[in-house]
Design an enzyme around this catalytic site. Structure first.
Site, PDB file in Angstrom:
ATOM      1  N   CYS A  73       0.886  -1.169   0.000  1.00  0.00           N
ATOM      2  CA  CYS A  73       0.000   0.000   0.000  1.00  0.00           C
ATOM      3  C   CYS A  73       0.921   1.214   0.000  1.00  0.00           C
ATOM      4  O   CYS A  73       1.816   1.313   0.845  1.00  0.00           O
ATOM      5  CB  CYS A  73      -0.841  -0.025   1.279  1.00  0.00           C
ATOM      6  SG  CYS A  73      -1.817   1.444   1.579  1.00  0.00           S
ATOM      7  N   GLU A 153     -13.056   1.510  -7.021  1.00  0.00           N
ATOM      8  CA  GLU A 153     -13.758   0.541  -6.163  1.00  0.00           C
ATOM      9  C   GLU A 153     -15.233   0.434  -6.526  1.00  0.00           C
ATOM     10  O   GLU A 153     -15.854  -0.610  -6.392  1.00  0.00           O
ATOM     11  CB  GLU A 153     -13.643   0.949  -4.694  1.00  0.00           C
ATOM     12  CG  GLU A 153     -12.407   0.361  -4.071  1.00  0.00           C
ATOM     13  CD  GLU A 153     -12.099   0.955  -2.724  1.00  0.00           C
ATOM     14  OE1 GLU A 153     -13.019   1.444  -2.045  1.00  0.00           O
ATOM     15  OE2 GLU A 153     -10.919   0.946  -2.358  1.00  0.00           O
ATOM     16  N   HIS A 187      -4.550   0.898  -6.543  1.00  0.00           N
ATOM     17  CA  HIS A 187      -5.715   0.745  -7.407  1.00  0.00           C
ATOM     18  C   HIS A 187      -5.447   1.098  -8.870  1.00  0.00           C
ATOM     19  O   HIS A 187      -6.187   0.700  -9.757  1.00  0.00           O
ATOM     20  CB  HIS A 187      -6.851   1.663  -6.934  1.00  0.00           C
ATOM     21  CG  HIS A 187      -7.458   1.258  -5.628  1.00  0.00           C
ATOM     22  ND1 HIS A 187      -6.707   0.967  -4.510  1.00  0.00           N
ATOM     23  CD2 HIS A 187      -8.752   1.123  -5.264  1.00  0.00           C
ATOM     24  CE1 HIS A 187      -7.526   0.669  -3.514  1.00  0.00           C
ATOM     25  NE2 HIS A 187      -8.770   0.755  -3.942  1.00  0.00           N
TER      26      HIS A 187
HETATM   27  N1  DGL Z   1      -3.943   1.165  -0.852  1.00  0.00           N
HETATM   28  C1  DGL Z   1      -3.967   2.614  -0.888  1.00  0.00           C
HETATM   29  C2  DGL Z   1      -2.689   3.138  -1.528  1.00  0.00           C
HETATM   30  O1  DGL Z   1      -2.001   2.454  -2.266  1.00  0.00           O
HETATM   31  C3  DGL Z   1      -5.186   3.143  -1.618  1.00  0.00           C
HETATM   32  C4  DGL Z   1      -6.471   2.976  -0.872  1.00  0.00           C
HETATM   33  C5  DGL Z   1      -6.485   3.696   0.447  1.00  0.00           C
HETATM   34  O2  DGL Z   1      -6.464   4.941   0.496  1.00  0.00           O
HETATM   35  O3  DGL Z   1      -6.502   2.999   1.457  1.00  0.00           O
HETATM   36  O4  DGL Z   1      -2.337   4.266  -1.303  1.00  0.00           O
END
Ligand code: DGL
Length: 267
Positions: A73, A153, A187
């Protein structure tokens, strides 16, 4: 040969784009995925909150005997990587989704202007700029694009609505005259085609999931941590809050529908 699993975590199911790339690059490795769907999105959370969530998730992955932990992430990589690395110490190798991309960009686009899009947490942390500056590359152009993750999403990609939002963001003056654009959010591989179409070949669009999976594979090999035999057991995909809608969306991010297992991590 080391058959222990690779732990991968994300704020939710977006990190499955990275898990998918890891599974394809390292088909003998067992994946232990944790999506913190109870706290999604991380992109708008404070650094302190993300650090607390990350440590608790790492405890679970260490209890489950993971030999490596990949923070899949961007927001958590930006907010918590240094802390997690220190906390985990020698118990497992720790990876993030930012450093391999920064190294790739510094090598491949030396002398060119680079852009970055991601959540507010990732962009405002300035981590891509500071890591690039440490490699002698300054002047990163960045833009927070907070509408994109929820849009994806909700299934809005390859559509007219997503095209308008994407072109509104990409035409912003902060991203003018770039040679390459880093997709700094889990995403965004799902909208890479649309972003490519917007730039019509004039800008190289960088999908970090493949670069990250490759860096992970090389490091496991260097540390003699690869599983050279057949995978033992099966992958697990845990979430901290289960809904059918999350399970349904796994297909978008992983390419096939997955069974999500609820794991009670939070009181
Ligand atoms: N997984 C998050 C990122 O790569 C995107 C989704 C979120 O904000 O939790 O920054």
């Amino acid at each position: 040969m080391d058959p222990r699993p690779i732990g991968i975590f994300d704020s939710g199911i977006g990190g499955l784009t990275v898990a998918k790339a890891v599974g394809e690059r390292l088909p003998n490795e067992r994946i232990m995925y944790f999506g913190d769907t109870a706290h999604l999105p991380y992109g708008d959370k404070s650094q302190t909150a993300i650090q607390a969530y990350s440590i608790k998730i790492c405890n679970l992955l260490l209890e489950r005997n993971c030999k490596a932990i990949l923070i899949a992430c961007n927001s958590a990589s930006a907010a918590a990587f240094d802390l997690v690395k220190e906390y985990v110490g020698s118990r497992a190798l720790v990876f993030n989704v930012i450093d391999p991309v920064v190294q790739f960009v510094a090598q491949e686009f030396n002398g060119y202007s680079i852009g970055l899009i991601g959540t507010k947490q990732t962009v405002n942390s300035g981590i891509y700029s500071s890591r690039l500056e440490a490699l002698g590359k300054s002047g990163l152009k960045s833009l927070a694009t907070p509408l994109l993750a929820p849009m994806i999403e909700e299934g809005f990609f390859n559509s007219r609505i997503s095209e308008e939002i994407i072109s509104e963001y990409l035409s912003h003056k902060s991203l003018e005259e770039i040679a390459a654009l880093i997709l700094g959010c889990t995403h965004y591989p799902l909208i890479k085609k649309q972003i490519d179409a917007y730039y019509a070949g004039k800008v190289e669009v960088i999908d970090s999931s493949l670069i990250v999976a490759d860096a992970l594979a090389k490091s496991l090999e260097e540390n003699s941590l690869l599983n050279t035999g057949k995978m033992q057991g099966r992958h697990h995909f845990f979430v901290s809050d289960y809904t059918e809608s999350f399970e349904h969306s796994t297909k978008l991010f992983f390419g096939e529908a997955l069974n999500l297992e609820y794991y009670h991590l939070w009181e």
